[in-house]
Scaffold this active site. Structure first.
Site, PDB file in Angstrom:
ATOM      1  N   ASP A 150      12.718 -22.641  46.103  1.00 38.66           N
ATOM      2  CA  ASP A 150      12.512 -22.347  47.525  1.00 38.66           C
ATOM      3  C   ASP A 150      11.183 -22.913  48.017  1.00 38.66           C
ATOM      4  O   ASP A 150      10.241 -23.032  47.246  1.00 38.66           O
ATOM      5  CB  ASP A 150      12.417 -20.825  47.733  1.00 38.66           C
ATOM      6  CG  ASP A 150      13.774 -20.167  47.894  1.00 38.66           C
ATOM      7  OD1 ASP A 150      14.758 -20.888  48.056  1.00 38.66           O
ATOM      8  OD2 ASP A 150      13.820 -18.922  47.860  1.00 38.66           O
ATOM      9  N   PRO A 209       1.399  -5.624  64.146  1.00 38.81           N
ATOM     10  CA  PRO A 209       0.767  -6.947  64.242  1.00 38.81           C
ATOM     11  C   PRO A 209      -0.651  -6.949  63.666  1.00 38.81           C
ATOM     12  O   PRO A 209      -1.226  -8.009  63.434  1.00 38.81           O
ATOM     13  CB  PRO A 209       0.736  -7.243  65.748  1.00 38.81           C
ATOM     14  CG  PRO A 209       1.324  -6.083  66.446  1.00 38.81           C
ATOM     15  CD  PRO A 209       1.753  -5.066  65.454  1.00 38.81           C
ATOM     16  N   ARG A 211      16.583 -10.984  48.401  1.00 41.08           N
ATOM     17  CA  ARG A 211      17.088 -12.208  47.759  1.00 41.08           C
ATOM     18  C   ARG A 211      16.338 -12.548  46.469  1.00 41.08           C
ATOM     19  O   ARG A 211      16.812 -13.330  45.660  1.00 41.08           O
ATOM     20  CB  ARG A 211      17.067 -13.398  48.725  1.00 41.08           C
ATOM     21  CG  ARG A 211      15.703 -13.851  49.155  1.00 41.08           C
ATOM     22  CD  ARG A 211      15.805 -14.785  50.341  1.00 41.08           C
ATOM     23  NE  ARG A 211      16.610 -15.967  50.059  1.00 41.08           N
ATOM     24  CZ  ARG A 211      16.204 -17.009  49.354  1.00 41.08           C
ATOM     25  NH1 ARG A 211      15.009 -17.015  48.830  1.00 41.08           N
ATOM     26  NH2 ARG A 211      16.998 -18.033  49.162  1.00 41.08           N
ATOM     27  N   GLU A 268       3.113   1.243  72.186  1.00 43.14           N
ATOM     28  CA  GLU A 268       1.858   0.499  72.017  1.00 43.14           C
ATOM     29  C   GLU A 268       1.326   0.569  70.596  1.00 43.14           C
ATOM     30  O   GLU A 268       0.360  -0.091  70.258  1.00 43.14           O
ATOM     31  CB  GLU A 268       0.800   1.023  72.995  1.00 43.14           C
ATOM     32  CG  GLU A 268       1.051   0.645  74.442  1.00 43.14           C
ATOM     33  CD  GLU A 268       1.166  -0.855  74.646  1.00 43.14           C
ATOM     34  OE1 GLU A 268       0.239  -1.582  74.267  1.00 43.14           O
ATOM     35  OE2 GLU A 268       2.194  -1.287  75.199  1.00 43.14           O
TER      36      GLU A 268
HETATM   37  N1  ADE Z   1       5.421  -4.874  65.444  1.00 43.31           N
HETATM   38  C1  ADE Z   1       5.204  -5.568  66.578  1.00 43.31           C
HETATM   39  N2  ADE Z   1       4.873  -6.830  66.317  1.00 43.31           N
HETATM   40  C2  ADE Z   1       4.883  -6.967  64.956  1.00 43.31           C
HETATM   41  C3  ADE Z   1       4.612  -8.039  64.064  1.00 43.31           C
HETATM   42  N3  ADE Z   1       4.267  -9.248  64.495  1.00 43.31           N
HETATM   43  N4  ADE Z   1       4.709  -7.801  62.742  1.00 43.31           N
HETATM   44  C4  ADE Z   1       5.044  -6.579  62.295  1.00 43.31           C
HETATM   45  N5  ADE Z   1       5.303  -5.539  63.084  1.00 43.31           N
HETATM   46  C5  ADE Z   1       5.225  -5.717  64.405  1.00 43.31           C
END
Ligand code: ADE
Length: 229
Positions: free
Chosen positions: A169, A89, A154, A116
């Site tokens: 697209d 994230p 794709r 984590e």
């Molecule tokens: N791992 C956990 N959450 C994630 C996300 N939002 N994007 C990529 N990998 C992740």
């Protein structure tokens, strides 16, 4: 293109990779996707791949050893060096531009984490870039890796029956980086709702104009943030 995925859950990928477009893209050798289980590279008999964070705190962190050993094994499976991507994230957000950029690579090595997160030395030592699929936290990087694979494959020439279909697209240059125009198919009238007259006119110039306007209007209405970009 070759895509390697390093994961603790190779089985997670089996069903989506064995359906429809992704399946055909592999069968026709446009893409080769190889899954490698990080746990196979654990050093102890308990197959341990995670441990408590230094400095305390909740959860477990993925240990560098198994990921490095797995990476070094996978690296040798093909002469192409490849672009190394950690799914987290904290990464740069995936968008269509990024997907197009990645689709031009010969090899990608995607590393999906659990727990984590990754020991920081994994990112530093492997010289990996980080990608996120959105501002929310998943249980692991597997779904994110799958999203990247789906978005990229794709775009590879020959994967979709009609290579023009990716041009219009949503988010593509042909629609000004905005949303796609509305689509209709048969029947002409469905539960009282009619197909717009213009689409039945056969006037291709007018249809193209109408579609451009529709694309612009819905982007303005539903995703004005795209117009700011
Ligand atoms: N791992 C956990 N959450 C994630 C996300 N939002 N994007 C990529 N990998 C992740």
């Amino acid at each position: 293109m070759r895509i390697d995925v390093l994961t603790l859950f190779p089985q997670f990928f089996e069903s989506p990779l064995n359906c429809s477009i992704l399946k055909r893209a592999q069968e026709t050798h446009i893409v080769e996707i190889a899954l490698t289980d990080i746990r196979d590279f654990a050093a102890d008999k308990y197959r341990k791949v995670d441990d408590k964070p230094y400095g305390g705190g909740p959860g477990m962190v993925m240990m560098p050893g198994p990921v490095f050993d797995c990476f070094e094994h996978v690296s040798k499976l093909s002469p192409e060096k490849g672009r190394v991507i950690l799914l987290t994230p904290q990464g740069q957000r995936l968008d269509q531009k990024k997907a197009i950029e990645l689709s031009k690579e010969n090899r990608l090595i995607l590393i999906a984490g659990r727990y984590e997160g990754f020991d920081e030395r994994i990112r530093i030592g492997l010289g990996a870039e980080q990608i996120s699929i959105g501002d929310y936290v998943l249980n692991g990087g597997e779904l994110a890796a799958m999203v990247i694979i789906d978005a990229i494959v794709r775009l590879l020439p020959g994967v979709l029956g009609d290579d023009d279909s990716v041009k219009d697209d949503s988010f593509s240059e042909a629609v000004g980086g905005g949303l796609e125009y509305p689509q209709y198919t048969r029947p002409e009238v469905f539960r009282g709702m009619k197909v717009p007259e213009i689409l039945l006119s056969g006037d291709h110039k007018k249809i193209a104009q109408w579609r451009r306007q529709q694309a612009q209007d819905r982007t303005q209405k539903w995703r004005p943030d795209l117009l700011d970009k």
